[in-house]
Design a protein around this motif. Structure first.
Motif, PDB file in Angstrom:
ATOM      1  N   ASP A  69      39.299  45.508  23.941  1.00 30.82           N
ATOM      2  CA  ASP A  69      39.915  46.184  24.977  1.00 30.82           C
ATOM      3  C   ASP A  69      39.360  45.136  26.076  1.00 30.82           C
ATOM      4  O   ASP A  69      39.035  45.613  27.376  1.00 30.82           O
ATOM      5  CB  ASP A  69      39.488  47.491  25.779  1.00 30.82           C
ATOM      6  N   GLY A  70      38.357  44.379  25.739  1.00 26.81           N
ATOM      7  CA  GLY A  70      37.981  42.700  26.086  1.00 26.81           C
ATOM      8  C   GLY A  70      36.462  43.777  25.964  1.00 26.81           C
ATOM      9  O   GLY A  70      35.347  44.435  25.667  1.00 26.81           O
ATOM     10  N   ASP A  71      35.073  42.618  26.251  1.00 31.97           N
ATOM     11  CA  ASP A  71      33.606  42.698  26.168  1.00 31.97           C
ATOM     12  C   ASP A  71      33.418  43.097  27.142  1.00 31.97           C
ATOM     13  O   ASP A  71      33.847  43.619  28.581  1.00 31.97           O
ATOM     14  CB  ASP A  71      32.670  41.371  25.888  1.00 31.97           C
ATOM     15  N   PRO A  72      32.846  44.428  27.597  1.00 30.19           N
ATOM     16  CA  PRO A  72      32.222  45.346  28.851  1.00 30.19           C
ATOM     17  C   PRO A  72      31.567  44.746  29.742  1.00 30.19           C
ATOM     18  O   PRO A  72      32.207  44.457  30.712  1.00 30.19           O
ATOM     19  CB  PRO A  72      30.746  46.726  28.189  1.00 30.19           C
ATOM     20  N   ALA A  73      30.927  43.277  29.730  1.00 29.95           N
ATOM     21  CA  ALA A  73      30.416  42.438  30.281  1.00 29.95           C
ATOM     22  C   ALA A  73      31.533  41.347  31.516  1.00 29.95           C
ATOM     23  O   ALA A  73      32.292  41.928  32.510  1.00 29.95           O
ATOM     24  CB  ALA A  73      29.591  41.598  29.982  1.00 29.95           C
ATOM     25  N   PRO A  92      36.046  50.055  35.635  1.00 35.26           N
ATOM     26  CA  PRO A  92      36.072  48.528  34.396  1.00 35.26           C
ATOM     27  C   PRO A  92      35.996  49.366  32.453  1.00 35.26           C
ATOM     28  O   PRO A  92      37.063  48.388  31.997  1.00 35.26           O
ATOM     29  CB  PRO A  92      34.207  47.770  33.849  1.00 35.26           C
ATOM     30  N   ASP A  93      35.851  50.211  32.422  1.00 32.28           N
ATOM     31  CA  ASP A  93      35.871  51.399  31.315  1.00 32.28           C
ATOM     32  C   ASP A  93      37.451  51.627  31.093  1.00 32.28           C
ATOM     33  O   ASP A  93      38.599  51.890  30.203  1.00 32.28           O
ATOM     34  CB  ASP A  93      34.980  52.261  30.662  1.00 32.28           C
ATOM     35  N   LYS A  94      37.513  52.669  31.965  1.00 35.16           N
ATOM     36  CA  LYS A  94      39.532  53.494  31.937  1.00 35.16           C
ATOM     37  C   LYS A  94      40.100  52.846  32.605  1.00 35.16           C
ATOM     38  O   LYS A  94      41.670  53.056  32.053  1.00 35.16           O
ATOM     39  CB  LYS A  94      38.761  54.914  32.915  1.00 35.16           C
ATOM     40  N   GLU A  95      39.834  52.058  32.985  1.00 37.25           N
ATOM     41  CA  GLU A  95      41.377  51.100  34.370  1.00 37.25           C
ATOM     42  C   GLU A  95      41.578  49.924  34.491  1.00 37.25           C
ATOM     43  O   GLU A  95      41.976  49.399  35.561  1.00 37.25           O
ATOM     44  CB  GLU A  95      41.018  51.608  35.272  1.00 37.25           C
ATOM     45  N   LEU A  96      40.708  49.306  33.102  1.00 36.12           N
ATOM     46  CA  LEU A  96      41.300  47.369  33.326  1.00 36.12           C
ATOM     47  C   LEU A  96      41.186  47.425  31.009  1.00 36.12           C
ATOM     48  O   LEU A  96      40.198  47.980  30.678  1.00 36.12           O
ATOM     49  CB  LEU A  96      39.798  47.342  33.514  1.00 36.12           C
ATOM     50  N   GLU A 228      47.769  54.012  42.466  1.00 31.66           N
ATOM     51  CA  GLU A 228      47.471  53.645  41.495  1.00 31.66           C
ATOM     52  C   GLU A 228      47.802  55.350  40.636  1.00 31.66           C
ATOM     53  O   GLU A 228      47.331  54.837  39.385  1.00 31.66           O
ATOM     54  CB  GLU A 228      45.507  54.368  41.710  1.00 31.66           C
ATOM     55  N   ASP A 229      48.639  55.364  41.053  1.00 33.03           N
ATOM     56  CA  ASP A 229      49.376  56.926  40.543  1.00 33.03           C
ATOM     57  C   ASP A 229      50.641  56.053  38.755  1.00 33.03           C
ATOM     58  O   ASP A 229      50.698  57.116  37.985  1.00 33.03           O
ATOM     59  CB  ASP A 229      50.521  58.049  41.204  1.00 33.03           C
ATOM     60  N   CYS A 230      51.264  55.568  39.531  1.00 35.19           N
ATOM     61  CA  CYS A 230      52.023  54.719  38.548  1.00 35.19           C
ATOM     62  C   CYS A 230      51.670  52.922  38.472  1.00 35.19           C
ATOM     63  O   CYS A 230      53.236  52.568  38.160  1.00 35.19           O
ATOM     64  CB  CYS A 230      53.582  54.957  39.455  1.00 35.19           C
ATOM     65  N   CYS A 231      51.038  52.391  38.826  1.00 37.14           N
ATOM     66  CA  CYS A 231      51.045  51.264  39.018  1.00 37.14           C
ATOM     67  C   CYS A 231      50.039  50.411  37.949  1.00 37.14           C
ATOM     68  O   CYS A 231      48.944  50.968  37.927  1.00 37.14           O
ATOM     69  CB  CYS A 231      51.000  50.676  40.131  1.00 37.14           C
ATOM     70  N   ILE A 232      50.419  49.660  37.348  1.00 36.48           N
ATOM     71  CA  ILE A 232      49.294  48.375  36.565  1.00 36.48           C
ATOM     72  C   ILE A 232      49.718  46.941  37.290  1.00 36.48           C
ATOM     73  O   ILE A 232      51.009  46.829  37.739  1.00 36.48           O
ATOM     74  CB  ILE A 232      49.737  48.155  35.673  1.00 36.48           C
ATOM     75  N   GLU A 233      48.428  46.350  37.334  1.00 39.88           N
ATOM     76  CA  GLU A 233      48.992  44.702  37.994  1.00 39.88           C
ATOM     77  C   GLU A 233      47.932  44.117  36.893  1.00 39.88           C
ATOM     78  O   GLU A 233      46.873  44.224  36.141  1.00 39.88           O
ATOM     79  CB  GLU A 233      48.244  44.497  39.232  1.00 39.88           C
ATOM     80  N   ILE A 248      42.919  33.726  29.132  1.00 39.45           N
ATOM     81  CA  ILE A 248      42.525  35.359  29.584  1.00 39.45           C
ATOM     82  C   ILE A 248      42.595  35.717  30.903  1.00 39.45           C
ATOM     83  O   ILE A 248      43.255  35.124  31.726  1.00 39.45           O
ATOM     84  CB  ILE A 248      40.138  34.662  29.423  1.00 39.45           C
ATOM     85  N   ALA A 249      43.304  36.605  31.053  1.00 40.69           N
ATOM     86  CA  ALA A 249      43.405  37.474  31.824  1.00 40.69           C
ATOM     87  C   ALA A 249      42.959  38.794  31.410  1.00 40.69           C
ATOM     88  O   ALA A 249      42.205  39.933  30.692  1.00 40.69           O
ATOM     89  CB  ALA A 249      45.124  37.203  32.016  1.00 40.69           C
ATOM     90  N   PHE A 250      43.856  39.586  32.757  1.00 41.47           N
ATOM     91  CA  PHE A 250      42.744  41.443  32.156  1.00 41.47           C
ATOM     92  C   PHE A 250      44.241  42.353  33.079  1.00 41.47           C
ATOM     93  O   PHE A 250      44.691  41.387  34.208  1.00 41.47           O
ATOM     94  CB  PHE A 250      41.794  41.754  32.918  1.00 41.47           C
ATOM     95  N   ALA A 251      44.594  43.141  33.000  1.00 45.59           N
ATOM     96  CA  ALA A 251      45.220  44.400  33.167  1.00 45.59           C
ATOM     97  C   ALA A 251      44.918  45.368  33.528  1.00 45.59           C
ATOM     98  O   ALA A 251      43.095  45.306  33.275  1.00 45.59           O
ATOM     99  CB  ALA A 251      46.151  45.109  32.171  1.00 45.59           C
ATOM    100  N   TYR A 252      44.923  46.062  35.187  1.00 47.93           N
ATOM    101  CA  TYR A 252      44.051  47.174  35.292  1.00 47.93           C
ATOM    102  C   TYR A 252      45.323  48.007  36.446  1.00 47.93           C
ATOM    103  O   TYR A 252      46.267  48.227  36.689  1.00 47.93           O
ATOM    104  CB  TYR A 252      43.202  46.477  37.060  1.00 47.93           C
ATOM    105  N   GLY A 253      44.572  49.388  36.563  1.00 48.41           N
ATOM    106  CA  GLY A 253      45.316  50.058  37.216  1.00 48.41           C
ATOM    107  C   GLY A 253      45.302  52.014  36.298  1.00 48.41           C
ATOM    108  O   GLY A 253      44.202  52.247  36.093  1.00 48.41           O
ATOM    109  N   GLN A 254      46.892  52.436  37.149  1.00 48.15           N
ATOM    110  CA  GLN A 254      46.473  53.656  36.233  1.00 48.15           C
ATOM    111  C   GLN A 254      45.857  53.507  35.102  1.00 48.15           C
ATOM    112  O   GLN A 254      46.182  52.591  34.122  1.00 48.15           O
ATOM    113  CB  GLN A 254      48.880  54.215  36.586  1.00 48.15           C
ATOM    114  N   GLU A 255      44.798  54.689  34.849  1.00 53.66           N
ATOM    115  CA  GLU A 255      44.132  55.095  33.663  1.00 53.66           C
ATOM    116  C   GLU A 255      45.084  55.398  32.639  1.00 53.66           C
ATOM    117  O   GLU A 255      44.750  54.962  31.021  1.00 53.66           O
ATOM    118  CB  GLU A 255      43.454  55.916  33.520  1.00 53.66           C
ATOM    119  N   LYS A 256      46.181  56.056  32.432  1.00 55.47           N
ATOM    120  CA  LYS A 256      46.625  56.242  30.984  1.00 55.47           C
ATOM    121  C   LYS A 256      47.333  54.829  30.482  1.00 55.47           C
ATOM    122  O   LYS A 256      48.156  54.867  29.280  1.00 55.47           O
ATOM    123  CB  LYS A 256      48.097  58.176  31.694  1.00 55.47           C
TER     124      LYS A 256
END
Ligand SMILES: *Cc1c(COP(=O)(O)O)cnc(C)c1O
Length: 392
Positions: A69-73, A92-96, A228-233, A248-256
């Motif tokens: 899921d990507g390096d923590p840094a 950064p760990d749960k939502e990305l 944050e209940d229903c979206c990712i970006e 290189i890119a990243f996704a973030y948003g709703q934890e589940k």
């Protein structure tokens, strides 16, 4: 031998005919100017390239398998960027999760949320990957027309109730490719409310968040309370930092949702090359000068394109974002494909026919601003000759 239905049912690649003409022209030695593809012509900034060289040479641990899921840094750096840029609080760990380019995230996301037979709401015209991701997941794409009279925003009220009952996912993309349309927070608030009412997940592709002009600042859908209940970006370094080839890119948003995407990725790939993630950290820490420089370059190109089109009697609103000018095919041509092919055959200039982005793109074509200035000028001169000839 069998080829899977999901492959054979994929839509015909609509740029194939143009590609064939392109190769023929190239073989004949024609000096082609490609105003079709949206891929920054300016190289990745030196400070990122130099960081990459140093990391690859001196940090051999980066040569091994990356974290899924990507390096923590990298994830911490991406979350810090989102805080600074959009005032978002993203864990950064749960939502990305890091992506091998946002195309990869888009293609995988439908697998994470749609079951076979579910409906995925896909804008049209659009970047083709949204549609493809639905097909790859065995889901049913439903086209949301992006029409000029609606400022290229989808009309949620036009989606039939029987579709909404089966819809699980909606893709959105503003600033938009190919129409160059932008959306403000009031549109995103409407989209989030609609998604919540119908139990739909939104994946917002924010690839052009930084490619904005005249002071326009593109928002994040996650700025909407409750998003944050229903979206990712998805946020990509490709366009703002001229890093399309780096993936290189990243996704973030709703934890589940992020956890589900991470699970798909863990099953199919490793994270991006760790050295690229480390170099991207440098880019995310100091993006402003590069972004400002690119905005100046694209603004000047945009203005030259718009001025020429105006002088030819093809007025077109000046786009506030994206790498594209999107406009109607001159009326003497029967279709966007016919126009593009005639322009290529006559002048060696490639533009993207609107129908290549979906059926609702018919009647339009797209000029990309990612060609070096002197070539863009030459391409515009040829476009002028072609249009003057075709009128007479
Ligand atoms: C260019 C582009 C991207 C970026 O894709 P990457 O895979 O991150 O390079 C994403 N979405 C759209 C609509 C684009 O035009």
């Amino acid at each position: 031998m069998q080829i899977a239905d999901r492959i054979t049912s994929m839509p015909k690649y609509l740029f194939a005919e143009i590609d064939r003409l392109k190769w023929e022209a190239r073989a004949k030695g024609v000096d082609l100017i490609n105003l079709g593809v949206g891929d920054p012509d300016v190289p990745t900034p030196d400070f990122i390239v130099n960081a990459m060289v140093d990391i690859v040479k001196n940090q051999p641990a980066t040569h091994q398998y990356p974290e899924y899921d990507g390096d923590p840094a990298f994830r911490r750096s991406a979350a810090a960027y989102l805080k600074k840029r959009f005032s978002l609080d993203v864990h950064p760990d749960k939502e990305l999760v890091a992506l091998i380019g946002s195309k990869e995230g888009i293609a995988h996301f439908a697998l994470a949320v749609a079951n076979p037979g579910d409906v995925v709401l896909v804008p049209d015209p659009a970047y083709p990957v949204y549609y493809m991701s639905a097909v790859l997941a065995g889901a049913e794409p439903y086209l949301m027309p992006l029409l000029e009279e609606n400022d290229y925003l989808p009309d949620f009220a036009a989606i039939p109730a029987h579709i909404l009952r089966r819809a699980r996912l909606m893709y959105l993309n503003y600033p938009n490719n190919p129409t160059a349309a932008v959306a403000d927070l009031s549109f995103f608030a409407k989209a989030v409310a609609f998604a919540k009412e119908h139990n739909i997940v939104i994946c917002h592709d924010n690839a052009y968040a930084e490619i904005t002009f005249d002071g326009f600042v593109a928002p994040s859908i996650l700025e909407i309370p409750g998003a944050e209940d229903c979206c990712i970006e998805l946020y990509s370094l490709s366009k703002p930092l001229n890093m399309t080839g780096w993936r290189i890119a990243f996704a973030y948003g709703q934890e589940k949702l992020i956890a589900a995407l991470r699970k798909v990725k863990t099953a199919t790939d490793s994270g991006p090359f760790t050295a690229i993630q480390f170099a991207a950290i440098e880019g995310l820490a100091n993006p402003d000068a590069t972004i400002a420089g690119m905005r100046d370059i694209y603004t000047a190109r945009r203005d030259r394109v718009i001025a020429l089109l105006k002088s030819l009697g093809l007025p077109c609103a000046s786009p506030r974002a994206s790498l594209y000018v999107w406009l109607r095919v001159p009326e003497q041509f029967p279709s966007s494909q016919a126009f593009s092919m005639a322009l290529l055959a006559s002048q060696g200039v490639i533009v993207s026919p609107g129908v290549g982005f979906g059926q609702y793109g018919e009647g339009y074509f797209r000029i990309s601003l990612t060609t070096p200035d002197h070539r863009l000028d030459e391409g515009l001169e040829r476009l002028r000759n072609f249009l003057l000839e075709s009128k007479s």
